[in-house]
Motif scaffolding. Sequence first.
Motif, PDB file in Angstrom:
ATOM      1  N   GLU A 144     -61.032 -22.173   7.367  1.00 12.38           N
ATOM      2  CA  GLU A 144     -59.976 -21.913   8.340  1.00 12.38           C
ATOM      3  C   GLU A 144     -60.451 -22.087   9.787  1.00 12.38           C
ATOM      4  O   GLU A 144     -59.651 -22.328  10.691  1.00 12.38           O
ATOM      5  CB  GLU A 144     -59.486 -20.469   8.138  1.00 12.38           C
ATOM      6  CG  GLU A 144     -58.031 -20.259   8.402  1.00 12.38           C
ATOM      7  CD  GLU A 144     -57.593 -18.879   7.942  1.00 12.38           C
ATOM      8  OE1 GLU A 144     -58.426 -17.957   7.902  1.00 12.38           O
ATOM      9  OE2 GLU A 144     -56.403 -18.737   7.639  1.00 12.38           O
TER      10      GLU A 144
ATOM     11  N   LEU B 185     -59.479 -25.192  11.556  1.00 14.78           N
ATOM     12  CA  LEU B 185     -58.017 -25.317  11.579  1.00 14.78           C
ATOM     13  C   LEU B 185     -57.420 -24.426  12.665  1.00 14.78           C
ATOM     14  O   LEU B 185     -56.473 -24.810  13.354  1.00 14.78           O
ATOM     15  CB  LEU B 185     -57.435 -24.960  10.208  1.00 14.78           C
ATOM     16  CG  LEU B 185     -57.908 -25.832   9.044  1.00 14.78           C
ATOM     17  CD1 LEU B 185     -57.393 -25.289   7.724  1.00 14.78           C
ATOM     18  CD2 LEU B 185     -57.446 -27.269   9.237  1.00 14.78           C
TER      19      LEU B 185
ATOM     20  N   ILE C  41     -53.440 -24.905  13.975  1.00  7.58           N
ATOM     21  CA  ILE C  41     -52.590 -25.263  12.837  1.00  7.58           C
ATOM     22  C   ILE C  41     -51.969 -23.983  12.267  1.00  7.58           C
ATOM     23  O   ILE C  41     -52.668 -22.975  12.109  1.00  7.58           O
ATOM     24  CB  ILE C  41     -53.411 -26.026  11.779  1.00  7.58           C
ATOM     25  CG1 ILE C  41     -53.759 -27.405  12.364  1.00  7.58           C
ATOM     26  CG2 ILE C  41     -52.661 -26.175  10.465  1.00  7.58           C
ATOM     27  CD1 ILE C  41     -54.768 -28.180  11.619  1.00  7.58           C
TER      28      ILE C  41
ATOM     29  N   ARG D 166     -50.139 -21.010   9.964  1.00  5.42           N
ATOM     30  CA  ARG D 166     -50.705 -20.304   8.825  1.00  5.42           C
ATOM     31  C   ARG D 166     -50.373 -20.972   7.486  1.00  5.42           C
ATOM     32  O   ARG D 166     -51.243 -21.155   6.643  1.00  5.42           O
ATOM     33  CB  ARG D 166     -50.208 -18.851   8.834  1.00  5.42           C
ATOM     34  CG  ARG D 166     -51.021 -17.966   7.956  1.00  5.42           C
ATOM     35  CD  ARG D 166     -50.652 -16.513   8.070  1.00  5.42           C
ATOM     36  NE  ARG D 166     -51.471 -15.747   7.134  1.00  5.42           N
ATOM     37  CZ  ARG D 166     -51.249 -15.671   5.841  1.00  5.42           C
ATOM     38  NH1 ARG D 166     -50.205 -16.295   5.325  1.00  5.42           N
ATOM     39  NH2 ARG D 166     -52.031 -14.991   5.045  1.00  5.42           N
ATOM     40  N   ARG D 167     -49.099 -21.336   7.313  1.00  5.48           N
ATOM     41  CA  ARG D 167     -48.687 -21.911   6.025  1.00  5.48           C
ATOM     42  C   ARG D 167     -49.406 -23.228   5.754  1.00  5.48           C
ATOM     43  O   ARG D 167     -49.845 -23.512   4.649  1.00  5.48           O
ATOM     44  CB  ARG D 167     -47.164 -22.125   6.003  1.00  5.48           C
ATOM     45  CG  ARG D 167     -46.428 -20.807   5.888  1.00  5.48           C
ATOM     46  CD  ARG D 167     -44.953 -20.999   5.993  1.00  5.48           C
ATOM     47  NE  ARG D 167     -44.355 -21.500   4.761  1.00  5.48           N
ATOM     48  CZ  ARG D 167     -43.065 -21.748   4.624  1.00  5.48           C
ATOM     49  NH1 ARG D 167     -42.235 -21.546   5.633  1.00  5.48           N
ATOM     50  NH2 ARG D 167     -42.587 -22.186   3.489  1.00  5.48           N
ATOM     51  N   GLN D 168     -49.518 -24.013   6.818  1.00  3.24           N
ATOM     52  CA  GLN D 168     -50.195 -25.300   6.661  1.00  3.24           C
ATOM     53  C   GLN D 168     -51.691 -25.096   6.393  1.00  3.24           C
ATOM     54  O   GLN D 168     -52.297 -25.832   5.610  1.00  3.24           O
ATOM     55  CB  GLN D 168     -49.996 -26.137   7.919  1.00  3.24           C
ATOM     56  CG  GLN D 168     -50.089 -27.633   7.634  1.00  3.24           C
ATOM     57  CD  GLN D 168     -49.956 -28.460   8.891  1.00  3.24           C
ATOM     58  OE1 GLN D 168     -49.454 -27.975   9.913  1.00  3.24           O
ATOM     59  NE2 GLN D 168     -50.403 -29.693   8.833  1.00  3.24           N
ATOM     60  N   ARG D 169     -52.242 -24.046   7.028  1.00  3.28           N
ATOM     61  CA  ARG D 169     -53.667 -23.739   6.817  1.00  3.28           C
ATOM     62  C   ARG D 169     -53.915 -23.410   5.351  1.00  3.28           C
ATOM     63  O   ARG D 169     -54.868 -23.897   4.745  1.00  3.28           O
ATOM     64  CB  ARG D 169     -54.100 -22.544   7.685  1.00  3.28           C
ATOM     65  CG  ARG D 169     -54.226 -22.844   9.152  1.00  3.28           C
ATOM     66  CD  ARG D 169     -55.216 -21.909   9.834  1.00  3.28           C
ATOM     67  NE  ARG D 169     -54.952 -20.504   9.671  1.00  3.28           N
ATOM     68  CZ  ARG D 169     -54.260 -19.742  10.519  1.00  3.28           C
ATOM     69  NH1 ARG D 169     -53.744 -20.283  11.610  1.00  3.28           N
ATOM     70  NH2 ARG D 169     -54.089 -18.462  10.297  1.00  3.28           N
TER      71      ARG D 169
ATOM     72  N   ARG E 196     -52.198 -24.327   2.787  1.00  2.97           N
ATOM     73  CA  ARG E 196     -52.061 -25.547   1.977  1.00  2.97           C
ATOM     74  C   ARG E 196     -53.329 -26.401   2.067  1.00  2.97           C
ATOM     75  O   ARG E 196     -53.860 -26.869   1.059  1.00  2.97           O
ATOM     76  CB  ARG E 196     -50.839 -26.350   2.465  1.00  2.97           C
ATOM     77  CG  ARG E 196     -50.514 -27.559   1.601  1.00  2.97           C
ATOM     78  CD  ARG E 196     -49.384 -28.383   2.201  1.00  2.97           C
ATOM     79  NE  ARG E 196     -49.613 -28.844   3.571  1.00  2.97           N
ATOM     80  CZ  ARG E 196     -50.439 -29.832   3.904  1.00  2.97           C
ATOM     81  NH1 ARG E 196     -51.134 -30.454   2.965  1.00  2.97           N
ATOM     82  NH2 ARG E 196     -50.584 -30.188   5.169  1.00  2.97           N
ATOM     83  N   ILE E 197     -53.823 -26.576   3.291  1.00  3.73           N
ATOM     84  CA  ILE E 197     -55.022 -27.411   3.484  1.00  3.73           C
ATOM     85  C   ILE E 197     -56.233 -26.792   2.786  1.00  3.73           C
ATOM     86  O   ILE E 197     -57.018 -27.490   2.135  1.00  3.73           O
ATOM     87  CB  ILE E 197     -55.312 -27.615   4.997  1.00  3.73           C
ATOM     88  CG1 ILE E 197     -54.190 -28.439   5.636  1.00  3.73           C
ATOM     89  CG2 ILE E 197     -56.652 -28.313   5.212  1.00  3.73           C
ATOM     90  CD1 ILE E 197     -54.239 -28.511   7.153  1.00  3.73           C
TER      91      ILE E 197
ATOM     92  N   GLU F 267     -56.075 -27.438  -0.806  1.00  8.30           N
ATOM     93  CA  GLU F 267     -56.276 -28.863  -1.069  1.00  8.30           C
ATOM     94  C   GLU F 267     -57.765 -29.224  -1.034  1.00  8.30           C
ATOM     95  O   GLU F 267     -58.285 -29.866  -1.953  1.00  8.30           O
ATOM     96  CB  GLU F 267     -55.525 -29.634   0.022  1.00  8.30           C
ATOM     97  CG  GLU F 267     -55.191 -31.059  -0.311  1.00  8.30           C
ATOM     98  CD  GLU F 267     -54.407 -31.672   0.847  1.00  8.30           C
ATOM     99  OE1 GLU F 267     -53.281 -31.211   1.101  1.00  8.30           O
ATOM    100  OE2 GLU F 267     -54.948 -32.587   1.491  1.00  8.30           O
TER     101      GLU F 267
END
Lengths: 342, 231
Positions: A100, A103, A108, A110-113, A115-116, A119
């Motif tokens: 994190e 990011l 970026i 929170r939700r996208q963090r 997801r990344i 991934e």
Amino acid sequence: MSLYYARDLTRIHGRRTVLAIDSLDIESGRIHGLLGANGAGKTTLLNILAFLDVPTAGHLGFDGRPVRFSGSHLRRLRRQVVLVDQHPVAFSTTVAGNIEFGLKIRRIGRRQRVRIIDEVLALVGLEGFRNASARGLSGGETQRLAMARALAVTPKVLLCDEPTSSVDVENQAAIVDILRRINRERGISIIFTTHDRQLAAGLADRILYLDHGRLVATGWENVFSCTVEGHDERHDRCLLPGGRRLLLPRGLAPAPGICRLSIDPRAVQLAPPARETEAEQGLRGRVVLLTAEGEQVRMVVDAGIRITLFIDPARYRTLRPGIGDEVALAVQPQGICFLAGR
Amino acid sequence: MNFLTDSLRSALLLVLSRDPEMLEIVGLSLKVSCLSTLLAALAGVPLGFFIAFTEFRGRRLAITLLNTLLALPTVVIGLLVYGFLSRHGLLGSLDLLYTWKAMVIGQVILIVPVVTALTIAAISRIDDRYRKTAMTLGAGRLRTGLVIFREARFGIVAAVIAAFGRVISEVGISMMLGGNIRGFTRTMTTAMALEYDKGSFTLAVALGIVLMTISLVMNVLLNFFQGRARM
């Protein structure tokens, strides 16, 4: 277009020149392997390419533009390049917290963090470690975490300092696979350093050799210290480790004394049986290793020193040398190079 | 021998009975020491961090000076601060001499070098790869500093605890700047000195027991944080 270009790049520590590169071009989207012995300048070059170190002199360009070594400019460039250390450290937080970090810097959400993080953890095979303490990971897992942490910020370039040197065979294979996949699937340019010529040959699209801070056109692994003994009318005489003598065309060797000699593996050939006795400037030894490497056969011959050479598969099928067979080697003079320093 | 065991027995009874005078002395000691440690931490930690994290001219000289100040005797500080706070001193008009505030000023001067020097040591122990990793992930100077600070946090806490240990047990500053006035500036160490002078050992030994207990707790905490810092 070159991803990086460097001209007359030097880095001096105290009185020692650790890097002196006349010209270097690194292409975008490819995997470059940087080979060299300890102290050859590999890590220094990688630090400069990661914009973490500043060259003493010379020009460096990135993405077609000259690099200005000022604080804010370098910080902008660092957002596109990530360096993964040889022995990476994990921040004293969770695995997810480590990923994190970059990011959050890039603001970026929170939700996208989340997801990344999921991934990249899946990409490096650490899915089950999301909330584990990063300090509790093994060496190989920490290396993979460092890779995930770097990939999370989607860099243009990933620089890896000896990515497989401190991990076991299983993790080595996993790391090599990750590097291949991110290059192929995400188009990330990769530059890695290594001592392992086989790794470099198997992974890299292009291999660069560093010796005493300079880029050299040599196979690096055939580098030996030797003693130039003198010469007769036709030859310079060179004493190799193990007491073997190499005869070189007159004028090729420097003045008598101790020096370092490089033999390009592509300039070493198996002498045909009929001409073995004529291979006067060559060497004799036993075959100790045979491996397929790309489209060539790599052979290592123990001739008192271990000499590597590459053979065309068709020629290999004709000669069929086996492990333990005695062979004669002919060394082409143009593949011999005397290096600076001892 | 009887004298020792009798004193110890009486002292233990005094501690267990929670003697009001003893509690007042302990309370004031803790108040002065905690406040001076807090102020010294507020000054010393950022200063130590700045010196450890920044390259500037005279850095080595500053570190040498700090290390020298570690050995500064409490009576020298007492004398120096007395010079400022006495009626004819530069800060005499503030009327601080022989108050607990004067003791805090002296103690802060005593332990700022301790906190600073130990903070520098804690920061310097952090592997440079943390700085490099933070920077390559895009961190600026401030955020990189915060990463280093976070990694050094146990060492820094240990520095603050060590400083507290230094002030809770000092006597020179408290005596010279506090004056050992009953109910106002009498701390554990000054009270022990006075009781010794009077030949009355019960309160002195009782305070000694409390002081040693505090010291033990501090050392346990110090060991804990130093252990975490090395992990």
